[in-house]
Design a protein around this motif. Structure first.
Motif, PDB file in Angstrom:
ATOM      1  N   ALA A 293     -58.203  11.513  -5.754  1.00 40.68           N
ATOM      2  CA  ALA A 293     -59.152  12.214  -4.892  1.00 40.68           C
ATOM      3  C   ALA A 293     -60.514  12.345  -5.575  1.00 40.68           C
ATOM      4  O   ALA A 293     -61.558  12.131  -4.943  1.00 40.68           O
ATOM      5  CB  ALA A 293     -58.612  13.594  -4.527  1.00 40.68           C
ATOM      6  N   VAL A 294     -60.511  12.700  -6.856  1.00 44.56           N
ATOM      7  CA  VAL A 294     -61.766  12.848  -7.607  1.00 44.56           C
ATOM      8  C   VAL A 294     -62.530  11.527  -7.644  1.00 44.56           C
ATOM      9  O   VAL A 294     -63.746  11.478  -7.410  1.00 44.56           O
ATOM     10  CB  VAL A 294     -61.485  13.343  -9.044  1.00 44.56           C
ATOM     11  N   LEU A 295     -61.829  10.430  -7.928  1.00 41.14           N
ATOM     12  CA  LEU A 295     -62.466   9.118  -7.977  1.00 41.14           C
ATOM     13  C   LEU A 295     -63.071   8.758  -6.623  1.00 41.14           C
ATOM     14  O   LEU A 295     -64.234   8.329  -6.546  1.00 41.14           O
ATOM     15  CB  LEU A 295     -61.446   8.052  -8.387  1.00 41.14           C
ATOM     16  N   CYS A 296     -62.310   8.944  -5.547  1.00 39.41           N
ATOM     17  CA  CYS A 296     -62.796   8.569  -4.214  1.00 39.41           C
ATOM     18  C   CYS A 296     -63.991   9.415  -3.795  1.00 39.41           C
ATOM     19  O   CYS A 296     -64.989   8.892  -3.279  1.00 39.41           O
ATOM     20  CB  CYS A 296     -61.670   8.706  -3.194  1.00 39.41           C
ATOM     21  N   ILE A 297     -63.916  10.729  -4.012  1.00 39.49           N
ATOM     22  CA  ILE A 297     -65.016  11.611  -3.627  1.00 39.49           C
ATOM     23  C   ILE A 297     -66.293  11.233  -4.369  1.00 39.49           C
ATOM     24  O   ILE A 297     -67.378  11.150  -3.778  1.00 39.49           O
ATOM     25  CB  ILE A 297     -64.644  13.089  -3.897  1.00 39.49           C
ATOM     26  N   ASN A 298     -66.181  11.009  -5.682  1.00 39.93           N
ATOM     27  CA  ASN A 298     -67.364  10.661  -6.471  1.00 39.93           C
ATOM     28  C   ASN A 298     -67.931   9.300  -6.086  1.00 39.93           C
ATOM     29  O   ASN A 298     -69.156   9.124  -6.011  1.00 39.93           O
ATOM     30  CB  ASN A 298     -67.030  10.699  -7.964  1.00 39.93           C
ATOM     31  N   LEU A 299     -67.051   8.328  -5.843  1.00 39.14           N
ATOM     32  CA  LEU A 299     -67.520   7.000  -5.439  1.00 39.14           C
ATOM     33  C   LEU A 299     -68.239   7.053  -4.094  1.00 39.14           C
ATOM     34  O   LEU A 299     -69.319   6.470  -3.932  1.00 39.14           O
ATOM     35  CB  LEU A 299     -66.339   6.025  -5.363  1.00 39.14           C
ATOM     36  N   PHE A 300     -67.645   7.749  -3.127  1.00 37.32           N
ATOM     37  CA  PHE A 300     -68.279   7.872  -1.806  1.00 37.32           C
ATOM     38  C   PHE A 300     -69.611   8.604  -1.917  1.00 37.32           C
ATOM     39  O   PHE A 300     -70.584   8.255  -1.236  1.00 37.32           O
ATOM     40  CB  PHE A 300     -67.355   8.617  -0.837  1.00 37.32           C
ATOM     41  N   SER A 301     -69.671   9.617  -2.789  1.00 38.50           N
ATOM     42  CA  SER A 301     -70.915  10.366  -2.978  1.00 38.50           C
ATOM     43  C   SER A 301     -72.011   9.476  -3.544  1.00 38.50           C
ATOM     44  O   SER A 301     -73.167   9.531  -3.112  1.00 38.50           O
ATOM     45  CB  SER A 301     -70.676  11.565  -3.907  1.00 38.50           C
ATOM     46  N   VAL A 302     -71.644   8.655  -4.522  1.00 36.74           N
ATOM     47  CA  VAL A 302     -72.610   7.734  -5.140  1.00 36.74           C
ATOM     48  C   VAL A 302     -73.134   6.740  -4.112  1.00 36.74           C
ATOM     49  O   VAL A 302     -74.351   6.526  -3.991  1.00 36.74           O
ATOM     50  CB  VAL A 302     -71.960   6.987  -6.330  1.00 36.74           C
ATOM     51  N   ILE A 303     -72.233   6.136  -3.354  1.00 38.91           N
ATOM     52  CA  ILE A 303     -72.631   5.131  -2.357  1.00 38.91           C
ATOM     53  C   ILE A 303     -73.553   5.740  -1.308  1.00 38.91           C
ATOM     54  O   ILE A 303     -74.596   5.175  -0.957  1.00 38.91           O
ATOM     55  CB  ILE A 303     -71.380   4.515  -1.691  1.00 38.91           C
ATOM     56  N   LEU A 304     -73.187   6.913  -0.793  1.00 35.47           N
ATOM     57  CA  LEU A 304     -73.986   7.563   0.237  1.00 35.47           C
ATOM     58  C   LEU A 304     -75.358   7.967  -0.304  1.00 35.47           C
ATOM     59  O   LEU A 304     -76.385   7.788   0.371  1.00 35.47           O
ATOM     60  CB  LEU A 304     -73.244   8.792   0.769  1.00 35.47           C
ATOM     61  N   ALA A 305     -75.390   8.495  -1.529  1.00 34.38           N
ATOM     62  CA  ALA A 305     -76.656   8.932  -2.128  1.00 34.38           C
ATOM     63  C   ALA A 305     -77.594   7.751  -2.363  1.00 34.38           C
ATOM     64  O   ALA A 305     -78.800   7.843  -2.111  1.00 34.38           O
ATOM     65  CB  ALA A 305     -76.391   9.671  -3.435  1.00 34.38           C
ATOM     66  N   VAL A 306     -77.059   6.649  -2.861  1.00 31.72           N
ATOM     67  CA  VAL A 306     -77.877   5.451  -3.079  1.00 31.72           C
ATOM     68  C   VAL A 306     -78.440   4.954  -1.757  1.00 31.72           C
ATOM     69  O   VAL A 306     -79.624   4.582  -1.666  1.00 31.72           O
ATOM     70  CB  VAL A 306     -77.043   4.339  -3.756  1.00 31.72           C
ATOM     71  N   LEU A 307     -77.624   4.975  -0.721  1.00 31.16           N
ATOM     72  CA  LEU A 307     -78.068   4.535   0.605  1.00 31.16           C
ATOM     73  C   LEU A 307     -79.231   5.388   1.095  1.00 31.16           C
ATOM     74  O   LEU A 307     -80.234   4.866   1.616  1.00 31.16           O
ATOM     75  CB  LEU A 307     -76.901   4.603   1.590  1.00 31.16           C
ATOM     76  N   VAL A 308     -79.145   6.697   0.909  1.00 27.23           N
ATOM     77  CA  VAL A 308     -80.216   7.599   1.356  1.00 27.23           C
ATOM     78  C   VAL A 308     -81.498   7.342   0.575  1.00 27.23           C
ATOM     79  O   VAL A 308     -82.593   7.223   1.146  1.00 27.23           O
ATOM     80  CB  VAL A 308     -79.781   9.075   1.191  1.00 27.23           C
ATOM     81  N   ILE A 309     -81.390   7.228  -0.744  1.00 30.78           N
ATOM     82  CA  ILE A 309     -82.576   7.075  -1.595  1.00 30.78           C
ATOM     83  C   ILE A 309     -83.314   5.769  -1.321  1.00 30.78           C
ATOM     84  O   ILE A 309     -84.538   5.741  -1.187  1.00 30.78           O
ATOM     85  CB  ILE A 309     -82.192   7.188  -3.083  1.00 30.78           C
ATOM     86  N   VAL A 310     -82.578   4.662  -1.231  1.00 34.80           N
ATOM     87  CA  VAL A 310     -83.247   3.378  -0.992  1.00 34.80           C
ATOM     88  C   VAL A 310     -83.791   3.292   0.425  1.00 34.80           C
ATOM     89  O   VAL A 310     -84.649   2.448   0.722  1.00 34.80           O
ATOM     90  CB  VAL A 310     -82.303   2.181  -1.271  1.00 34.80           C
ATOM     91  N   THR A 311     -83.299   4.163   1.323  1.00 38.21           N
ATOM     92  CA  THR A 311     -83.809   4.188   2.694  1.00 38.21           C
ATOM     93  C   THR A 311     -85.138   4.932   2.777  1.00 38.21           C
ATOM     94  O   THR A 311     -86.056   4.509   3.497  1.00 38.21           O
ATOM     95  CB  THR A 311     -82.789   4.847   3.642  1.00 38.21           C
ATOM     96  N   VAL A 312     -85.261   6.042   2.025  1.00 45.44           N
ATOM     97  CA  VAL A 312     -86.463   6.883   2.153  1.00 45.44           C
ATOM     98  C   VAL A 312     -87.600   6.447   1.243  1.00 45.44           C
ATOM     99  O   VAL A 312     -88.740   6.861   1.452  1.00 45.44           O
ATOM    100  CB  VAL A 312     -86.126   8.366   1.877  1.00 45.44           C
ATOM    101  N   GLN A 313     -87.326   5.625   0.226  1.00 42.88           N
ATOM    102  CA  GLN A 313     -88.419   5.176  -0.631  1.00 42.88           C
ATOM    103  C   GLN A 313     -88.114   3.801  -1.234  1.00 42.88           C
ATOM    104  O   GLN A 313     -86.949   3.434  -1.409  1.00 42.88           O
ATOM    105  CB  GLN A 313     -88.694   6.185  -1.733  1.00 42.88           C
ATOM    106  N   PRO A 314     -89.160   3.022  -1.540  1.00 43.53           N
ATOM    107  CA  PRO A 314     -88.975   1.658  -2.028  1.00 43.53           C
ATOM    108  C   PRO A 314     -88.638   1.596  -3.523  1.00 43.53           C
ATOM    109  O   PRO A 314     -89.516   1.451  -4.364  1.00 43.53           O
ATOM    110  CB  PRO A 314     -90.340   1.012  -1.748  1.00 43.53           C
ATOM    111  N   VAL A 315     -87.364   1.732  -3.856  1.00 44.75           N
ATOM    112  CA  VAL A 315     -86.925   1.596  -5.246  1.00 44.75           C
ATOM    113  C   VAL A 315     -85.808   0.563  -5.308  1.00 44.75           C
ATOM    114  O   VAL A 315     -85.094   0.344  -4.327  1.00 44.75           O
ATOM    115  CB  VAL A 315     -86.417   2.937  -5.827  1.00 44.75           C
ATOM    116  N   ALA A 316     -85.681  -0.080  -6.457  1.00 39.22           N
ATOM    117  CA  ALA A 316     -84.622  -1.073  -6.635  1.00 39.22           C
ATOM    118  C   ALA A 316     -83.262  -0.388  -6.547  1.00 39.22           C
ATOM    119  O   ALA A 316     -83.077   0.724  -7.057  1.00 39.22           O
ATOM    120  CB  ALA A 316     -84.777  -1.768  -7.982  1.00 39.22           C
ATOM    121  N   ILE A 317     -82.324  -1.047  -5.908  1.00 38.84           N
ATOM    122  CA  ILE A 317     -81.007  -0.445  -5.708  1.00 38.84           C
ATOM    123  C   ILE A 317     -80.310  -0.195  -7.044  1.00 38.84           C
ATOM    124  O   ILE A 317     -79.557   0.778  -7.192  1.00 38.84           O
ATOM    125  CB  ILE A 317     -80.141  -1.326  -4.787  1.00 38.84           C
ATOM    126  N   THR A 318     -80.572  -1.051  -8.046  1.00 35.99           N
ATOM    127  CA  THR A 318     -79.956  -0.852  -9.361  1.00 35.99           C
ATOM    128  C   THR A 318     -80.486   0.420 -10.026  1.00 35.99           C
ATOM    129  O   THR A 318     -79.715   1.183 -10.624  1.00 35.99           O
ATOM    130  CB  THR A 318     -80.231  -2.056 -10.274  1.00 35.99           C
TER     131      THR A 318
END
Length: 446
Positions: free
Chosen positions: A353-378
């Motif tokens: 559960a910890v692994l899945c929650i953290n992975l989903f959080s990372v993916i969702l957060a990266v998606l939000v950040i690269v959507t609102v401003q022009p930064v490299a996904i890496t």
């Protein structure tokens, strides 16, 4: 107030306690007296810095030395100490000093706060935590102050020693090395063995966990008598530190550490491996790392330290339990075994559960950040993992983040410190699972 706290679950108490520390800290950091220029700090920036300190992360929107005044730096240091040890630990110790009775609910909340498996002996452990913290931070501060005295005045050296000893032990990553250049961290000391070893030692001691401290204090160097938890933590920590250092040495041999003497290359690689385990300092330019090193650092940041410590991440035990679970499934074994013991099914479910929650959080957060401003996904992924792992290492994009991106990182740092599972459980309240089992039906997997 007592009636209100009694209605809270222990996880909700921890969640609200950290919120209180963060908002009080943000309020103090917004005051003009907190900055060198005497200007009020914007609310989002003050909240970001307070969250980073309380969640012992180290991500900053401005250089700590150059932007914050002595008062502001002191506020940050106090928040780091409160966040690193946990407000419940400090509260219980004050209750002991005042000879107040510590009830079962308080003991249970303290157990949840420091992530210990049993409530018995929790008050004695709290005493050990405080004594051990004072000893290690004091010793580290003394050695650092003596070393800094060679290039600073006595008062400044003592202050720098105390600040960096607390920041390192709490795995916070805040530093006052901005006098050598903004965001320089410990790059001016990349070849100083005393400073590096002290900082690394404090990071490791703070990151292995208070339960491990207790085991070592009781059984000394008798590895055979340690609990399974302590054995897993010590072995995994050793492998991650030295394995990570070896890989960093290989990846950076022709890059950031090229041209250095061999012993300095070893030191930089070792420091990079240790600090990636949720500390956040650096002795080489993080933004200049090779892509391979950034991926490796991200993995180390995601794993983090050990449960019941000042460190973040999914924790070493979670990582090891999942590896053992995969290994057992590949060998078609009925149970997960290590060091002559069988792992509890509940631990395996929680690790998943910890692994899945953290992975989903990372993916969702990266998606939000690269959507609102022009930064490299890496770079966005590196920053997000650094936030949720409460590490504080940065490629330099944090200070240029938009308000929405800062709020995303604030939330990740908060969840990373209190634990993603703890935050999720705090929303559940007092719900009890009904004593009814539904019929089983199999599905195809893989």
């Amino acid at each position: 107030m007592k009636l209100f706290t009694k209605r809270l679950t222990q996880t909700q108490m921890i969640v609200l306690g950290y919120c209180l520390i963060i908002f009080i800290g943000a309020g103090l950091l917004m005051l003009p007296v907190s900055t060198r220029d005497g200007v009020a700090t914007p609310a989002v920036d003050a909240l970001f810095t307070s969250t980073s300190a309380a969640c012992v992360t180290g991500l900053v929107i401005a250089d700590t030395f150059q932007y914050w005044s002595l008062f502001g730096q002191s506020v940050i240091l106090v928040i780091i100490q409160l966040g690193g040890l946990g407000f419940m630990t400090i509260g219980v110790c004050f209750a002991i000093l005042l000879r107040r009775k510590i009830g079962l609910w308080t003991r249970g909340t303290l157990q949840e706060s420091v992530n210990i498996m049993q409530v018995g002996g929790i008050v004695r452990l709290a005493k050990k935590i405080i004594i051990g913290t004072v000893f290690f931070e004091g010793l580290g501060a003394l050695i650092l102050a003596i070393r800094f005295c060679e290039t600073m005045s006595l008062g400044k050296a003592v202050y720098f020693g105390i600040f960096h000893a607390i920041s390192a032990f709490c795995n916070a990553g805040f530093d006052l090395m901005g006098g050598h250049g903004a965001y320089s961290s410990f790059t001016p000391y990349y070849n100083d063995w005393v400073v590096n070893l002290v900082i690394m030692g404090l990071i490791v001691i703070g990151g292995i966990g208070f339960f491990v401290w207790n085991d070592i204090s009781i059984y000394k160097v008798s590895f055979r008598r340690y609990s399974l938890h302590t054995k897993i933590v010590l072995i995994s920590t050793f492998i991650l530190i030295f394995g990570g250092a070896a890989l960093l040495f290989f990846f950076e041999r022709n890059n950031t550490i090229a041209g250095m003497p061999f012993d300095d290359k070893i030191l930089c690689s070792l420091f990079g491996s240790v600090t990636a385990r949720t500390a956040g300092f650096n002795t080489v330019d993080t933004a200049a790392l090779t892509d391979s090193s950034k991926i490796l650092t991200s993995i180390l940041m995601f794993i983090g330290g050990s449960p019941g410590s000042t460190a973040g991440g999914i924790k070493t035990t979670t990582f090891v339990v999942l590896l053992i679970y995969v290994h057992a499934n590949l060998r078609k074994e009925m149970h997960c075994k290590i060091f002559g013991r069988r792992l509890d099914e509940g631990s395996i479910r929680k690790a998943s559960a910890v692994l899945c929650i953290n992975l989903f959080s990372v993916i969702l957060a990266v998606l939000v950040i690269v959507t609102v401003q022009p930064v490299a996904i890496t770079d966005a992924a590196f920053e997000v993992i650094s936030a949720i792992g409460t590490v504080g290492m940065s490629t330099g994009i944090t200070r240029d983040m938009e308000t929405i991106s800062k709020i995303v990182l604030i939330f990740l740092m908060y969840c990373g410190r209190i634990g993603s599972m703890t935050f999720a459980l705090s929303l559940r309240g007092h719900k009890v699972e009904p004593p009814v089992k539904l019929p089983v039906e199999q599905i195809m997997i893989g």
